[in-house]
Design an enzyme around this catalytic site. Sequence first.
Site, short mmCIF file in Angstrom:
data_model
loop_
_atom_site.label_atom_id
_atom_site.label_comp_id
_atom_site.label_asym_id
_atom_site.label_seq_id
_atom_site.Cartn_x
_atom_site.Cartn_y
_atom_site.Cartn_z
N LYS A 115 0.82 -1.22 0.00
CA LYS A 115 0.00 0.00 0.00
C LYS A 115 0.85 1.27 0.00
O LYS A 115 0.45 2.27 -0.58
CB LYS A 115 -0.98 0.00 1.17
CG LYS A 115 -2.06 -1.07 1.00
CD LYS A 115 -3.34 -0.80 1.76
CE LYS A 115 -4.39 -1.79 1.33
NZ LYS A 115 -5.66 -1.68 1.98
N LYS A 207 -5.14 -9.58 -6.50
CA LYS A 207 -6.33 -9.72 -5.65
C LYS A 207 -7.46 -8.79 -6.14
O LYS A 207 -7.19 -7.65 -6.53
CB LYS A 207 -5.91 -9.31 -4.23
CG LYS A 207 -6.90 -9.57 -3.15
CD LYS A 207 -6.36 -9.07 -1.81
CE LYS A 207 -6.69 -7.61 -1.58
NZ LYS A 207 -7.12 -7.25 -0.24
N LYS A 210 -10.93 -3.15 -3.78
CA LYS A 210 -11.76 -1.94 -3.91
C LYS A 210 -11.00 -0.85 -4.65
O LYS A 210 -11.59 -0.03 -5.32
CB LYS A 210 -12.07 -1.37 -2.52
CG LYS A 210 -12.84 -2.28 -1.62
CD LYS A 210 -13.16 -1.51 -0.34
CE LYS A 210 -13.60 -2.41 0.77
NZ LYS A 210 -12.59 -2.55 1.83
N1 AQP Z 1 -10.02 -10.42 -2.94
C1 AQP Z 1 -10.38 -10.88 -1.76
N2 AQP Z 1 -10.64 -12.20 -1.59
C2 AQP Z 1 -11.04 -12.69 -0.37
N3 AQP Z 1 -11.19 -11.91 0.71
C3 AQP Z 1 -10.94 -10.60 0.58
N4 AQP Z 1 -11.01 -9.57 1.44
C4 AQP Z 1 -10.66 -8.44 0.81
N5 AQP Z 1 -10.36 -8.68 -0.46
C5 AQP Z 1 -10.53 -10.01 -0.65
C6 AQP Z 1 -11.42 -9.72 2.83
O1 AQP Z 1 -12.47 -8.80 3.08
C7 AQP Z 1 -12.40 -8.37 4.44
C8 AQP Z 1 -12.51 -6.89 4.49
O2 AQP Z 1 -11.42 -6.32 3.79
P1 AQP Z 1 -11.11 -4.78 3.97
O3 AQP Z 1 -12.03 -3.99 3.18
O4 AQP Z 1 -11.12 -4.41 5.37
O5 AQP Z 1 -9.63 -4.59 3.48
P2 AQP Z 1 -8.81 -5.09 2.27
O6 AQP Z 1 -8.41 -6.50 2.49
O7 AQP Z 1 -7.72 -4.10 2.12
O8 AQP Z 1 -9.84 -5.02 1.02
P3 AQP Z 1 -9.55 -4.47 -0.41
O9 AQP Z 1 -10.74 -4.67 -1.23
O10 AQP Z 1 -8.29 -5.02 -0.98
O11 AQP Z 1 -9.43 -2.93 -0.19
P4 AQP Z 1 -8.34 -1.95 -0.70
O12 AQP Z 1 -8.34 -1.99 -2.19
O13 AQP Z 1 -8.81 -0.63 -0.15
O14 AQP Z 1 -7.04 -2.40 -0.12
C9 AQP Z 1 -11.07 -8.89 5.00
O15 AQP Z 1 -11.34 -10.04 5.80
C10 AQP Z 1 -10.30 -9.30 3.79
O16 AQP Z 1 -9.42 -10.37 4.04
#
Ligand code: AQP
Length: 344
Positions: A115, A207, A210
């Site tokens: 990040k 992955k 968002k």
């Molecule tokens: N691609 C994924 N596959 C399975 N699980 C996922 N999670 C996130 N992406 C995937 C799980 O969703 C929960 C909440 O995640 P979060 O929003 O708190 O943070 P993150 O993991 O940083 O999600 P993103 O979508 O990747 O956000 P950005 O792009 O902002 O970094 C967690 O349990 C996570 O494991």
Amino acid sequence: MAKFVERVFSGVQPTGNLHLGNYLGAIVKFVELQKTHDCLYCVVDLHAITLPQKPEELKANIREVTAAFIACGIDPEKHIVFNQSQVTEHAELAWVFNCVARIGWLNRMTQFKEKAGKDRENASVGLYAYPCLMAADILAYRATHVPVGEDQKQHLELARDIAQKFNLDFAASIAANGYGDAFFPLPEPLIQGPATRVMSLRDGSKKMSKSDPSDYSRINLSDDADAIAQKVRKAKTDPEPLPSEVEGLKQRPEADNLVGIFAALNGETKLDVLKVFGGGNFSAFKSALVDLAVAKLGPIGAEMQRLKSDPASIDRVLVDGAARARAVASKNMAMVKDILGFVR
Ligand code: AQP
């Protein structure tokens, strides 16, 4: 080691575009665990501000995640749904954990490296200390089980290390205060199923996220049937037919991802899916996947819309949840203060 009452905690960041990865990797498990455990599900807005957020968008996204929780089947009356910033104990305990965790531990966190990217010197201190806040989220409730996607495994291991170091460093004080032989449980990650790491629809090595600039990389929970159909049809694949054995998905990340998504949405294994679609081409499989995804996600999107049309009722859920969460966290925080030697 002390026996702790089983309790589930997990969180989702209100950073927009809740997607199929969040749903299958986390929220589906949240719903299931309600049957067997006391659960706390948190909209982790303090985590969101580790990267820049626009205040009005953040507010809307907090309500959006809350609506998604409820639309997916989380019951905010039987369990606790709240946003992190309303329970100040999270930030308070995170400071304590900043003083327990070692810099060397945080330096190993791959999510910070991803990040922060190349401009590391310019990343916020909050982004670096994110895992300490996550440990505080869980341990403020002395939660024992944490359903998460695969990407959070390393952070969970750090939370366990922090809990263990706190228990060891303060063992004498924990005992002297009559708080048993260990104050914090070592929280267990719950990471299982065919979709613990849902990948981008455009690139099977990344992955689903968002923050991916391409909306075609993910299926959002708020997507309508047309958007879901377009995204699945455009999803990257390879020229080979689908294999008949799971072994045949190795080295084929896009095929593996789509089969995993199908399996998870339909509550079956990848092998079950391949028994039906193995040997066939992607177009028939994609049509079935569109139908399945629309059938599962359509009602969730519609219910989210309905809930979001009444923001005041969402806010009431959060205020009520925060009061019930605070009742637990404040007792634990008071004991932490005793253990540390703070006068209160
Ligand atoms: N691609 C994924 N596959 C399975 N699980 C996922 N999670 C996130 N992406 C995937 C799980 O969703 C929960 C909440 O995640 P979060 O929003 O708190 O943070 P993150 O993991 O940083 O999600 P993103 O979508 O990747 O956000 P950005 O792009 O902002 O970094 C967690 O349990 C996570 O494991």
